[in-house]
Design an enzyme around this catalytic site. Structure first.
Site, mmCIF file in Angstrom:
data_model
loop_
_atom_site.group_PDB
_atom_site.id
_atom_site.type_symbol
_atom_site.label_atom_id
_atom_site.label_comp_id
_atom_site.label_asym_id
_atom_site.label_seq_id
_atom_site.Cartn_x
_atom_site.Cartn_y
_atom_site.Cartn_z
ATOM 1 N N GLY A 46 74.903 77.196 45.641
ATOM 2 C CA GLY A 46 73.642 77.921 45.706
ATOM 3 C C GLY A 46 73.891 79.405 45.884
ATOM 4 O O GLY A 46 74.935 79.804 46.416
ATOM 5 N N GLN A 51 71.999 87.865 48.239
ATOM 6 C CA GLN A 51 73.462 87.908 48.320
ATOM 7 C C GLN A 51 74.089 88.809 47.258
ATOM 8 O O GLN A 51 75.244 89.204 47.377
ATOM 9 C CB GLN A 51 74.047 86.490 48.189
ATOM 10 C CG GLN A 51 73.719 85.604 49.366
ATOM 11 C CD GLN A 51 74.227 84.199 49.131
ATOM 12 O OE1 GLN A 51 73.546 83.397 48.510
ATOM 13 N NE2 GLN A 51 75.425 83.899 49.599
ATOM 14 N N CYS A 92 78.969 79.219 53.072
ATOM 15 C CA CYS A 92 78.183 80.230 52.378
ATOM 16 C C CYS A 92 79.117 81.170 51.628
ATOM 17 O O CYS A 92 80.143 81.574 52.182
ATOM 18 C CB CYS A 92 77.363 81.015 53.402
ATOM 19 S SG CYS A 92 76.352 82.309 52.679
ATOM 20 N N LEU A 93 78.763 81.520 50.394
ATOM 21 C CA LEU A 93 79.609 82.430 49.614
ATOM 22 C C LEU A 93 79.709 83.807 50.280
ATOM 23 O O LEU A 93 80.648 84.543 50.025
ATOM 24 C CB LEU A 93 79.062 82.582 48.186
ATOM 25 C CG LEU A 93 79.149 81.338 47.298
ATOM 26 C CD1 LEU A 93 78.471 81.594 45.962
ATOM 27 C CD2 LEU A 93 80.592 80.897 47.103
ATOM 28 N N HIS A 134 68.896 76.568 53.180
ATOM 29 C CA HIS A 134 69.932 77.596 53.399
ATOM 30 C C HIS A 134 69.643 78.831 52.532
ATOM 31 O O HIS A 134 69.664 79.963 53.022
ATOM 32 C CB HIS A 134 71.308 76.992 53.065
ATOM 33 C CG HIS A 134 72.444 77.961 53.119
ATOM 34 N ND1 HIS A 134 73.488 77.848 54.022
ATOM 35 C CD2 HIS A 134 72.729 79.054 52.374
ATOM 36 C CE1 HIS A 134 74.334 78.836 53.825
ATOM 37 N NE2 HIS A 134 73.918 79.580 52.827
ATOM 38 N N GLU A 135 69.347 78.595 51.246
ATOM 39 C CA GLU A 135 69.110 79.725 50.331
ATOM 40 C C GLU A 135 67.805 80.446 50.671
ATOM 41 O O GLU A 135 67.726 81.668 50.586
ATOM 42 C CB GLU A 135 69.090 79.260 48.870
ATOM 43 C CG GLU A 135 70.369 78.585 48.378
ATOM 44 C CD GLU A 135 71.632 79.352 48.677
ATOM 45 O OE1 GLU A 135 71.593 80.597 48.737
ATOM 46 O OE2 GLU A 135 72.679 78.701 48.880
ATOM 47 N N HIS A 138 68.281 82.956 53.318
ATOM 48 C CA HIS A 138 68.828 84.234 52.830
ATOM 49 C C HIS A 138 67.709 85.200 52.457
ATOM 50 O O HIS A 138 67.795 86.399 52.713
ATOM 51 C CB HIS A 138 69.702 84.007 51.588
ATOM 52 C CG HIS A 138 71.117 83.610 51.888
ATOM 53 N ND1 HIS A 138 71.977 84.408 52.616
ATOM 54 C CD2 HIS A 138 71.836 82.517 51.529
ATOM 55 C CE1 HIS A 138 73.160 83.804 52.697
ATOM 56 N NE2 HIS A 138 73.102 82.653 52.057
HETATM 57 NI NI NI Z 1 74.617 81.256 51.793
#
Ligand code: NI
Length: 169
Positions: A46, A51, A92-93, A134-135, A138
């Protein structure tokens, strides 16, 4: 298409609150394509626009094994949550190499526009529900490590800063 740089925690830009996408036009579709390419390249499941330093309410997700089932949610809004919550391990990226447990609703329903600008409702449970929550966090400027204890969070911050300076532990 292009790969976009991913902001890394604790970059303060990750805490900006995203604004609604005014409409799904050619530039938004290009951003969606670039975000999908960036997510696949980084082997993530995701990615939120926040991000990649675009502060608009847009997320892309693909939890499929074959990496061929992209889900695009523009202006997502949660319309229903299950009573039950579950603890899941998340990563998380924007916080590479860190995985920890976060409690999330077990199932959610989300209304959003798709990449053609069409309204749809997605009902999700399990990993997809976790990923959507989660997304969407963000987009509100919230990173999963903020659910952890201050001690853990500070340790992660220090580790990330070292990593960004190219040092090792
Ligand atoms: Ni993330």
């Amino acid at each position: 298409m292009a790969l976009l740089p991913i902001l890394c925690y604790p970059d303060p830009k990750l805490h900006r609150i995203a604004s609604p996408v005014p409409g799904v036009d050619a530039s938004v579709r290009r951003l969606i394509a670039d975000m999908l390419e960036t997510m696949y390249d980084a082997k993530g499941i995701g990615l939120a626009a926040t991000q990649v330093d675009v502060h608009q309410r847009l997320i892309v997700i693909d939890i499929s094994e074959q990496r061929d089932q992209p889900l695009v949610l523009v202006n997502p809004g949660i319309t229903w949550t299950s009573a039950e919550k579950k603890l899941n391990e998340e990563g998380c990226l924007s916080v590479p190499g860190i995985y920890d447990g976060v409690e999330r609703f077990d199932a959610v329903a989300v209304s959003a526009l798709d990449r053609d600008g069409k309204a749809r409702v997605v009902e999700a449970s399990g990993l997809l529900a976790v990923c959507i929550q989660h997304e969407m966090d963000h987009l509100m400027g919230r990173i999963f490590v903020e659910y952890l204890s201050p001690l853990k969070r500070n340790r992660i911050k220090t580790k990330m800063r070292k990593l960004q300076r190219g040092e090792r532990d």
